[in-house]
Design an enzyme around this catalytic site. Structure first.
Site, PDB file in Angstrom:
ATOM      1  N   CYS A 120     -12.535 -21.041  32.241  1.00 32.64           N
ATOM      2  CA  CYS A 120     -13.159 -19.968  31.472  1.00 32.64           C
ATOM      3  C   CYS A 120     -12.805 -18.638  32.130  1.00 32.64           C
ATOM      4  CB  CYS A 120     -14.662 -20.154  31.387  1.00 32.64           C
ATOM      5  SG  CYS A 120     -15.461 -20.169  32.980  1.00 32.64           S
ATOM      6  N   HIS A 210      -6.149 -23.397  22.813  1.00 28.92           N
ATOM      7  CA  HIS A 210      -6.380 -22.255  21.933  1.00 28.92           C
ATOM      8  C   HIS A 210      -5.473 -22.328  20.712  1.00 28.92           C
ATOM      9  CE1 HIS A 210      -8.985 -20.055  24.713  1.00 28.92           C
ATOM     10  NE2 HIS A 210      -8.263 -20.650  25.646  1.00 28.92           N
ATOM     11  N   GLU A 268     -15.528 -20.347  19.624  1.00 27.49           N
ATOM     12  CA  GLU A 268     -15.248 -21.123  20.820  1.00 27.49           C
ATOM     13  C   GLU A 268     -15.598 -22.595  20.661  1.00 27.49           C
ATOM     14  OE1 GLU A 268     -16.265 -17.890  24.315  1.00 27.49           O
ATOM     15  OE2 GLU A 268     -16.095 -20.037  24.761  1.00 27.49           O
ATOM     16  N   CYS A 277     -13.949 -13.869  24.759  1.00 28.34           N
ATOM     17  CA  CYS A 277     -13.400 -15.070  25.394  1.00 28.34           C
ATOM     18  C   CYS A 277     -12.165 -14.656  26.182  1.00 28.34           C
ATOM     19  CB  CYS A 277     -13.041 -16.121  24.351  1.00 28.34           C
ATOM     20  SG  CYS A 277     -12.416 -17.655  25.073  1.00 28.34           S
ATOM     21  N   GLY A 280      -9.195 -16.916  25.726  1.00 27.33           N
ATOM     22  CA  GLY A 280      -8.766 -16.658  24.350  1.00 27.33           C
ATOM     23  C   GLY A 280      -7.970 -15.375  24.230  1.00 27.33           C
TER      24      GLY A 280
HETATM   25  O1  ZDP Z   1     -12.505 -24.157  26.249  1.00 28.45           O
HETATM   26  C1  ZDP Z   1     -13.702 -24.052  25.967  1.00 28.45           C
HETATM   27  O2  ZDP Z   1     -14.417 -25.017  25.655  1.00 28.45           O
HETATM   28  C2  ZDP Z   1     -14.337 -22.681  26.058  1.00 28.45           C
HETATM   29  N1  ZDP Z   1     -15.490 -22.600  25.203  1.00 28.45           N
HETATM   30  C3  ZDP Z   1     -14.681 -22.424  27.479  1.00 28.45           C
HETATM   31  C4  ZDP Z   1     -15.284 -21.086  27.718  1.00 28.45           C
HETATM   32  C5  ZDP Z   1     -14.238 -20.046  27.647  1.00 28.45           C
HETATM   33  C6  ZDP Z   1     -14.777 -18.667  28.003  1.00 28.45           C
HETATM   34  N2  ZDP Z   1     -15.451 -18.068  26.891  1.00 28.45           N
HETATM   35  C7  ZDP Z   1     -13.652 -17.748  28.425  1.00 28.45           C
HETATM   36  O3  ZDP Z   1     -13.955 -16.568  28.623  1.00 28.45           O
HETATM   37  O4  ZDP Z   1     -12.520 -18.185  28.596  1.00 28.45           O
HETATM   38  C8  ZDP Z   1     -15.760 -18.710  29.106  1.00 28.45           C
END
Ligand code: ZDP
Length: 335
Positions: A120, A210, A268, A277, A280
């Site tokens: 994350c 992603h 997400e 994200c 992301g």
């Molecule tokens: O890959 C996933 O399941 C994401 N939901 C993880 C969390 C990603 C996050 N929002 C980010 O900033 O990369 C924390």
């Protein structure tokens, strides 16, 4: 729901387990680390709530043990915005050694639905500031082991955190994405049917999967998608569980404002619509470069604010820079 007390300062308790390289099968250590989550009845856990552009997390200093102090179910309950603390996830600072011995510490995380992602971006910026505060450390760089490999956040004097997020993974089976590569080994502008329409998507992994799209077939080459007009709660879940993404996916709907500036809204995996994200945003710029839409240095405007992303040509690594701030701290029952 147990009592919570808000203590703004918490002791510099240095409280003391396996990366999967992004392409390799899971290491046994990760399996052991994943299994070890128990908490004794009546245990309370100190936490700090942090946010990075409104993407918010409960942080726990768990460096004194390989055993995660709270179960995934307990973490999901704490993320509830009415009955819990309220957060997009819970992050644990763990002992070093998940990827390599010279780590400063490692990171494990649960999404707000209790699932465990590999990485994350906003969260690791919050973790770096949290550990620095715990240790009373001056701004510094860290080596952090994650299930997505070694990640290196650097806490800067201006409070921003710059993170070396590593190299993007583009080989479709490693994202994982079931459709074939379309250019230079990557799945770029692949037509995918979702919600009764055909969207063109590019599949990128930043350790976690992603799906980046600049719009539906036709639309994405005639001015592109307008993200403020998107019905995210209806189309987001369709992509999250789309059969072409066997490990599910995060989805970034992206509007190009200029080659150096895009607007992005994210749905997400395991958390739904969030204000930002980090992984992301990194995937969005990588996909934008692969589709010839943006430059390698680009600002990603999210509902929660801007992130600066650079996909470096020199070493193929992605650098993400942005804020991470303490909101409050307290104690909570571990069960
Ligand atoms: O890959 C996933 O399941 C994401 N939901 C993880 C969390 C990603 C996050 N929002 C980010 O900033 O990369 C924390």
């Amino acid at each position: 729901m147990s009592a919570m007390s808000s203590a703004l300062s918490f002791p510099a308790s240095s409280l003391a387990g396996a990366r999967v390289s992004r392409r390799a099968p899971r290491a046994p250590r990760a399996a052991r680390a994943r299994a070890a989550t128990v908490a004794a009845a009546g245990d309370t856990v100190r936490f700090a709530k942090y946010q990075g552009l409104g993407n918010d997390f409960v942080l726990v200093d768990n460096r004194d043990s390989d055993v995660i102090k709270m179960s995934s179910e307990r973490c999901a309950a704490l993320c509830d915005r009415n009955f819990g603390i309220g957060a997009d996830g819970v992050i644990f600072a763990m002992p070093p050694g998940l990827v390599q011995a010279d780590e400063d510490y490692s990171m494990r995380m649960y999404n707000s639905d209790g699932t465990e992602p590999e990485m994350c971006g906003n969260g690791i910026r919050c973790l770096a500031n949290f550990v620095a505060a715990q240790d009373g450390a001056d701004p510094k760089a860290y080596k952090v082991g994650t299930l997505a490999g070694l990640i290196q956040p650097e806490v800067r004097a201006d409070g921003q955190v710059a993170v070396d997020m590593g190299e993007p993974v583009l080989n479709p089976p490693d994202v994982p994405f079931t459709e074939g590569a379309t250019s230079d080994g990557a799945a770029v502008r692949v037509p995918v049917d979702a919600g009764g329409e055909t969207w063109l998507v590019t599949a990128v992994s930043m350790g976690n999967p992603h799906c980046v799209t600049f719009g539906r077939e036709g639309e994405c080459d005639e001015g592109g998608i307008k993200v403020d007009a998107l019905d995210l709660p209806s189309i987001g879940p369709v992509f999250e569980s789309h059969p072409t993404f066997p490990a599910k996916t995060n989805t970034e709907f992206t509007e190009v404002v200029s080659r150096k500036y895009v607007k992005m809204r994210v749905w997400e995996r395991g958390a739904g619509a969030t204000l930002a994200c980090g992984t992301g945003a990194c995937a969005t710029v990588v996909a934008g470069v692969l589709e010839g839409r943006v430059d390698r240095k680009c600002t990603v405007e999210l509902p929660g604010g801007p992130l600066e992303i650079e996909w470096r040509e020199s070493d193929n690594r992605v650098i993400m820079t942005g804020p991470a701030e303490l909101v409050f701290a307290g104690d909570v029952d571990a069960r």
